[in-house]
Design a protein around this motif. Structure first.
Motif, mmCIF file in Angstrom:
data_model
loop_
_atom_site.group_PDB
_atom_site.id
_atom_site.type_symbol
_atom_site.label_atom_id
_atom_site.label_comp_id
_atom_site.label_asym_id
_atom_site.label_seq_id
_atom_site.Cartn_x
_atom_site.Cartn_y
_atom_site.Cartn_z
ATOM 1 N N PRO A 148 52.286 -71.297 24.449
ATOM 2 C CA PRO A 148 52.711 -72.263 23.654
ATOM 3 C C PRO A 148 51.982 -72.482 22.561
ATOM 4 N N GLU A 149 52.635 -73.184 21.504
ATOM 5 C CA GLU A 149 51.961 -73.148 20.022
ATOM 6 C C GLU A 149 51.084 -74.160 19.814
ATOM 7 N N ILE A 150 49.825 -73.703 19.219
ATOM 8 C CA ILE A 150 48.775 -74.954 18.845
ATOM 9 C C ILE A 150 48.935 -75.143 17.376
ATOM 10 N N VAL A 151 48.751 -76.552 17.399
ATOM 11 C CA VAL A 151 49.063 -77.322 16.084
ATOM 12 C C VAL A 151 48.072 -78.062 15.824
ATOM 13 N N GLU A 152 47.645 -78.256 14.708
ATOM 14 C CA GLU A 152 46.372 -79.026 14.196
ATOM 15 C C GLU A 152 46.293 -80.440 14.612
ATOM 16 N N LYS A 153 47.484 -81.102 14.362
ATOM 17 C CA LYS A 153 47.601 -82.278 14.828
ATOM 18 C C LYS A 153 49.044 -82.945 15.301
#
Length: 408
Positions: A148-153
């Motif tokens: 899955p994608e990790i995003v900053e917030k």
């Protein structure tokens, strides 16, 4: 389900009382909120109805975290696929005291008998968040075959890790967008919904006493007061992060939708029925009048309020027993001299009122001195960055909340 409900610092006791009213079992009271034990249906009710909550954090695990490698393996061994799939975006936030920080070393060894470990890594929240994110992604790839994608917030799944020295509690943010952002966006309002709700809750106003609002940009205090008196859910017009969750999160989707539908039906009923409130909203210029009128119309509450253009410095005396709610601009908006002039003028006029409880929310540290009267009570409020004081003045012999209403 164990849930940590966050609130403005200084409002936790008010939030605890609100949770008791809703029948939620209280497990702990902290400066920044309360811990409650609830089931899934109660979680849906809490999201829709709680007025003082900034967010609801569902605890999904607690792990030892003496060092970064242990933290990684403990996180990777948790069953995150219960809540996350390969389409989810994930953001991680860390708070609290890390084991390798200066505060953590002192917490774990008050006498500082041991030196910091060689290669100590858990010193910054940013590094800890990346370590947790790596473990999560590796877990999902191992079990579901993709990363899955990790995003900053503002991910679909927002994870909050709370450190306490060498331990870490893992939470999922049920709300996502903070709950102080109500579904009804008030034009011209500068006050957070939960701060306004804390002011109203402290005043105890529920419609039995006359109400006057003044210096209330956009009507934030007024609308929160009306919602409370009519038992209108503040969050019935918005969506929540949990409604996008897959797998185990899906069982909450229907419960939230049902609770929101009940709240909206109740709102429509009480708004149509009206109420016998004695309310005056004092506004000082044409633009403020227009914005307040538009906000009241959007909320369906305009027929319950008398709006008048009145200068706060020459505000006429309210009816005996009235509650006055106000959020006057302070030094940050007006400058030191102008704020002092306004506060002195308010104090000179408002001190002449008879039998009136005034609740004034201000971030001006000099307000008490220029107002010219000692407050009956002071409640500090903070969000960790901005600080303010909720001042309670009993003007002209006021004795507090009327029968059936509480001051706090």
């Amino acid at each position: 389900m164990q849930v940590f409900v966050t609130a403005p610092i200084g409002a936790a006791e008010l939030l605890a009382e609100e949770c008791r009213v809703h029948g939620f079992r209280l497990d702990g009271l902290y400066p920044g909120g309360v811990k409650i034990e609830i089931n899934a249906a109660q979680a849906a009710r809490a999201l829709v109805h709680l007025r003082l909550a900034d967010t609801l954090l569902l605890q999904v695990g607690a792990v030892p975290a003496p060092h970064a490698n242990r933290l990684y393996h403990e996180i990777r061994d948790m069953r995150w696929e219960r809540w996350i799939d390969v389409r989810s975006t994930i953001s991680v936030t860390c708070t609290g005291i890390l084991p390798d920080s200066a505060e953590g070393l002192l917490l774990l060894d008050p006498q500082l008998r041991r030196p910091p470990r060689v290669g100590a890594e858990l010193r910054s929240h940013g590094f800890a968040a990346r370590k947790i994110a790596d473990a999560l992604v590796d877990r999902i790839q191992l079990h579901l075959g993709a990363r899955p994608e990790i995003v900053e917030k503002d991910g679909d799944i927002q994870i909050v890790a709370m450190f306490d020295g060498d331990s870490c509690a893992l939470h999922l943010d049920l709300a996502g967008t903070p709950l102080f952002r109500r579904g009804l966006k008030l034009k011209g309002a500068s006050l957070r919904g939960t701060w306004a709700a804390a002011t109203v809750a402290a005043s105890g106003w529920r419609g039995r006493r006359p109400l006057v609002t003044c210096l209330d940009p956009g009507g934030g205090l007024l609308i929160e007061a009306l919602w409370r008196a009519l038992r209108i859910a503040p969050n019935a017009r918005r969506q929540f992060a949990v409604e996008t969750w897959p797998n185990d999160g899906e069982r909450l989707h229907g419960l939230v939708e049902e609770e929101r539908a009940r709240a909206q039906a109740h709102e429509a009923q009480v708004v149509a029925a009206g109420a016998d409130f004695e309310i005056l909203a004092a506004v000082h210029d044409r633009r403020s009048t227009r914005l307040l009128t538009e906000n009241l119309d959007a909320a369906g509450l305009a027929h319950l309020v008398k709006v008048e253009r009145l200068n706060a410095r020459r505000l006429p005396a309210p009816a005996p027993g009235a509650v006055l709610l106000s959020c006057p601009p302070g030094q940050g908006r007006l400058g030191v001299e102008d704020a002092a002039t306004l506060t002195s003028a308010l104090g000179k006029q408002w001190r002449t009122f008879t039998d009136c409880d005034a609740w004034i929310l201000t971030d001006d540290p000099d307000f008490k001195g220029y107002f010219g009267q000692r407050p009956h009570g002071i409640r500090p409020l903070s969000d960790g960055e901005r600080e303010a004081s909720l001042l309670h003045y009993q003007l002209g012999g006021a004795t507090g909340a009327a029968k059936g209403e509480r001051a706090s």
